[in-house]
Design a protein around this motif. Structure first.
Motif, PDB file in Angstrom:
ATOM      1  N   VAL A  74     -14.508   2.662  -2.781  1.00 39.56           N
ATOM      2  CA  VAL A  74     -13.693   3.411  -3.746  1.00 39.56           C
ATOM      3  C   VAL A  74     -13.728   2.720  -5.103  1.00 39.56           C
ATOM      4  O   VAL A  74     -14.254   3.255  -6.073  1.00 39.56           O
ATOM      5  CB  VAL A  74     -12.248   3.584  -3.241  1.00 39.56           C
ATOM      6  N   LEU A  75     -13.161   1.535  -5.194  1.00 39.11           N
ATOM      7  CA  LEU A  75     -13.153   0.775  -6.439  1.00 39.11           C
ATOM      8  C   LEU A  75     -13.896  -0.541  -6.257  1.00 39.11           C
ATOM      9  O   LEU A  75     -13.837  -1.149  -5.180  1.00 39.11           O
ATOM     10  CB  LEU A  75     -11.715   0.506  -6.891  1.00 39.11           C
ATOM     11  N   PRO A  76     -14.571  -1.016  -7.301  1.00 42.02           N
ATOM     12  CA  PRO A  76     -15.297  -2.279  -7.211  1.00 42.02           C
ATOM     13  C   PRO A  76     -14.362  -3.479  -7.369  1.00 42.02           C
ATOM     14  O   PRO A  76     -13.161  -3.334  -7.600  1.00 42.02           O
ATOM     15  CB  PRO A  76     -16.270  -2.198  -8.392  1.00 42.02           C
ATOM     16  N   LYS A  77     -14.924  -4.662  -7.272  1.00 41.44           N
ATOM     17  CA  LYS A  77     -14.175  -5.880  -7.576  1.00 41.44           C
ATOM     18  C   LYS A  77     -13.897  -5.938  -9.077  1.00 41.44           C
ATOM     19  O   LYS A  77     -14.511  -5.232  -9.862  1.00 41.44           O
ATOM     20  CB  LYS A  77     -14.977  -7.117  -7.151  1.00 41.44           C
ATOM     21  N   GLY A  78     -12.984  -6.821  -9.452  1.00 38.12           N
ATOM     22  CA  GLY A  78     -12.698  -7.006 -10.869  1.00 38.12           C
ATOM     23  C   GLY A  78     -11.562  -6.122 -11.353  1.00 38.12           C
ATOM     24  O   GLY A  78     -10.810  -5.547 -10.562  1.00 38.12           O
ATOM     25  N   LYS A  79     -11.444  -6.020 -12.677  1.00 40.69           N
ATOM     26  CA  LYS A  79     -10.356  -5.237 -13.273  1.00 40.69           C
ATOM     27  C   LYS A  79     -10.592  -3.754 -13.041  1.00 40.69           C
ATOM     28  O   LYS A  79     -11.660  -3.218 -13.366  1.00 40.69           O
ATOM     29  CB  LYS A  79     -10.237  -5.511 -14.769  1.00 40.69           C
ATOM     30  N   VAL A  80      -9.604  -3.093 -12.470  1.00 42.62           N
ATOM     31  CA  VAL A  80      -9.695  -1.666 -12.189  1.00 42.62           C
ATOM     32  C   VAL A  80      -8.339  -1.009 -12.476  1.00 42.62           C
ATOM     33  O   VAL A  80      -7.307  -1.676 -12.526  1.00 42.62           O
ATOM     34  CB  VAL A  80     -10.100  -1.390 -10.724  1.00 42.62           C
ATOM     35  N   ASN A  81      -8.385   0.291 -12.664  1.00 43.22           N
ATOM     36  CA  ASN A  81      -7.175   1.078 -12.932  1.00 43.22           C
ATOM     37  C   ASN A  81      -7.051   2.224 -11.950  1.00 43.22           C
ATOM     38  O   ASN A  81      -8.062   2.769 -11.489  1.00 43.22           O
ATOM     39  CB  ASN A  81      -7.208   1.662 -14.345  1.00 43.22           C
ATOM     40  N   ILE A  82      -5.806   2.588 -11.665  1.00 39.98           N
ATOM     41  CA  ILE A  82      -5.513   3.766 -10.850  1.00 39.98           C
ATOM     42  C   ILE A  82      -4.483   4.614 -11.572  1.00 39.98           C
ATOM     43  O   ILE A  82      -3.461   4.112 -12.036  1.00 39.98           O
ATOM     44  CB  ILE A  82      -4.968   3.381  -9.457  1.00 39.98           C
ATOM     45  N   GLU A  83      -4.786   5.910 -11.652  1.00 44.45           N
ATOM     46  CA  GLU A  83      -3.816   6.896 -12.134  1.00 44.45           C
ATOM     47  C   GLU A  83      -3.317   7.649 -10.908  1.00 44.45           C
ATOM     48  O   GLU A  83      -4.108   8.228 -10.166  1.00 44.45           O
ATOM     49  CB  GLU A  83      -4.496   7.860 -13.098  1.00 44.45           C
ATOM     50  N   ALA A  84      -2.022   7.599 -10.661  1.00 47.15           N
ATOM     51  CA  ALA A  84      -1.422   8.303  -9.524  1.00 47.15           C
ATOM     52  C   ALA A  84      -0.153   8.993  -9.993  1.00 47.15           C
ATOM     53  O   ALA A  84       0.453   8.585 -10.987  1.00 47.15           O
ATOM     54  CB  ALA A  84      -1.114   7.331  -8.382  1.00 47.15           C
ATOM     55  N   PRO A  85       0.272  10.048  -9.300  1.00 48.98           N
ATOM     56  CA  PRO A  85       1.485  10.753  -9.727  1.00 48.98           C
ATOM     57  C   PRO A  85       2.705   9.834  -9.758  1.00 48.98           C
ATOM     58  O   PRO A  85       2.927   9.051  -8.828  1.00 48.98           O
ATOM     59  CB  PRO A  85       1.654  11.852  -8.677  1.00 48.98           C
ATOM     60  N   MET A  86       3.471   9.926 -10.831  1.00 53.11           N
ATOM     61  CA  MET A  86       4.699   9.147 -10.920  1.00 53.11           C
ATOM     62  C   MET A  86       5.610   9.506  -9.745  1.00 53.11           C
ATOM     63  O   MET A  86       5.805  10.679  -9.433  1.00 53.11           O
ATOM     64  CB  MET A  86       5.416   9.434 -12.232  1.00 53.11           C
ATOM     65  N   GLY A  87       6.135   8.490  -9.087  1.00 61.04           N
ATOM     66  CA  GLY A  87       7.021   8.719  -7.955  1.00 61.04           C
ATOM     67  C   GLY A  87       6.344   8.682  -6.611  1.00 61.04           C
ATOM     68  O   GLY A  87       7.013   8.647  -5.570  1.00 61.04           O
ATOM     69  N   ALA A  88       5.005   8.673  -6.586  1.00 62.97           N
ATOM     70  CA  ALA A  88       4.296   8.592  -5.306  1.00 62.97           C
ATOM     71  C   ALA A  88       4.489   7.196  -4.708  1.00 62.97           C
ATOM     72  O   ALA A  88       4.500   6.186  -5.425  1.00 62.97           O
ATOM     73  CB  ALA A  88       2.815   8.894  -5.498  1.00 62.97           C
ATOM     74  N   LEU A  89       4.602   7.135  -3.387  1.00 64.70           N
ATOM     75  CA  LEU A  89       4.853   5.863  -2.717  1.00 64.70           C
ATOM     76  C   LEU A  89       3.733   4.861  -2.965  1.00 64.70           C
ATOM     77  O   LEU A  89       3.983   3.650  -3.045  1.00 64.70           O
ATOM     78  CB  LEU A  89       5.035   6.093  -1.215  1.00 64.70           C
ATOM     79  N   VAL A  90       2.506   5.337  -3.117  1.00 61.84           N
ATOM     80  CA  VAL A  90       1.398   4.401  -3.325  1.00 61.84           C
ATOM     81  C   VAL A  90       1.606   3.589  -4.602  1.00 61.84           C
ATOM     82  O   VAL A  90       1.190   2.415  -4.675  1.00 61.84           O
ATOM     83  CB  VAL A  90       0.041   5.141  -3.345  1.00 61.84           C
ATOM     84  N   GLN A  91       2.289   4.147  -5.599  1.00 53.88           N
ATOM     85  CA  GLN A  91       2.591   3.366  -6.806  1.00 53.88           C
ATOM     86  C   GLN A  91       3.468   2.170  -6.454  1.00 53.88           C
ATOM     87  O   GLN A  91       3.219   1.050  -6.924  1.00 53.88           O
ATOM     88  CB  GLN A  91       3.296   4.237  -7.839  1.00 53.88           C
TER      89      GLN A  91
END
Length: 288
Positions: free
Chosen positions: A102-119
């Motif tokens: 899904v994502l590589p090593k190093g600095k990465v970003n995730i955009e997820a819905p505000m309020g979702a448990l994964v946040q």
């Protein structure tokens, strides 16, 4: 049944686009929209399929992610699953372990819905909040005023005009006629419109693409830009008003856009076109 991480492939993109349409509703947190996949489609169907990840249980998609660049996952989740613990923990494992693809090593970003448990789980895992973005929304229940300038819909024969305005509006843009045709061949474009605004001398001065998610659902503006040589003349407001009108014609319940909060000019443009500012949202990031 276990939750399965998958890559849909080109043949599976229609199902991913379909659930993204279903998950859009008025009042939803700012989230991945079928139009985001539609705009990514400018790179072609194969590239779009390679950038999409799905999380499913028993064949039902629960979450969709778009790798919108090498280190950014734009993730959204079925409305009734956003607080589900099993899914949230599965997502956390899959996005933090590079071998999951899904994502590589190093600095990465995730955009997820505000309020979702994964946040919440990402913050507990040491992730941080990134720079704020401002969502903006215009309700389309009332008639939309005339934009006050000539607006033309873009078809294949005008692709070069849209491409030229896009390159002049966004620094570093490499958008071409070929990319427009690739985008127009994508599934989401069946519910989209490209518009160009012209000044009194016939110069193409601004452009926008709008994406419907179906009647009664929010539609997205992505991208919207004004030619750098024609700014500060109201063309941003005009093309944004025209975008709202186009979405209204497509049956959208509202028009939504999102811009970095630091881009005060873009925020002001949306507001001048009748959009209401909504609470800021932030990606989460993990340092290298």
């Amino acid at each position: 049944m276990a939750i399965v991480l998958g890559k849909p492939g080109v043949d599976g993109l229609s199902k991913a686009v379909g659930v993204l349409r279903e998950w859009q509703y008025d009042g939803a947190p700012m989230q991945l929209h079928p139009g985001d996949l539609g705009w990514f489609w400018r790179s072609g169907a194969e590239a779009t399929a390679a950038a999409v990840r799905t999380w499913s249980r028993d064949g039902q998609i629960l979450a969709v992610g778009l790798l919108d660049g090498p280190g950014l996952l734009r993730l959204t989740i079925a409305p009734d699953a956003q607080r589900g613990e099993e899914l949230a923990r599965q997502l956390l494992e899959d996005v933090t372990e590079p071998e999951r693809g899904v994502l590589p090593k190093g600095k990465v970003n995730i955009e997820a819905p505000m309020g979702a448990l994964v946040q919440d789980l990402l913050f507990e895992d040491g992730w941080s909040a990134d720079e704020p973005w401002t969502p903006l929304l215009r309700d389309l229940a009332e008639p939309v005023k005339d934009p006050g300038v000539r607006i033309e819909a873009v078809g294949p024969e005008q692709a070069h005009v849209f491409a030229a305005v896009h390159r002049a509006a966004f620094d570093g843009s490499r958008f071409t006629d070929e990319r427009w045709h690739a985008m127009a061949a994508g599934l989401p474009f069946a519910d989209a419109r490209c518009l160009v605004a012209y000044d009194d001398q016939g110069n193409a001065v601004a452009a926008v693409t709008v994406w419907s998610a179906g009647p009664g659902r929010p539609g997205l503006l992505e991208p919207m830009g004004v030619h750098r040589e024609h700014r500060r003349h109201g063309y941003g407001e005009a093309i944004t008003v025209a975008a709202a009108a186009a979405l209204q014609e497509l049956g959208s319940s509202s028009a939504i856009g999102c811009t970095p909060s630091s881009n005060v000019g873009a925020v002001a443009t949306y507001k001048s076109a009748g959009f209401q500012q909504r609470p800021e949202v932030r990606d989460q990031y993990r340092d290298a």
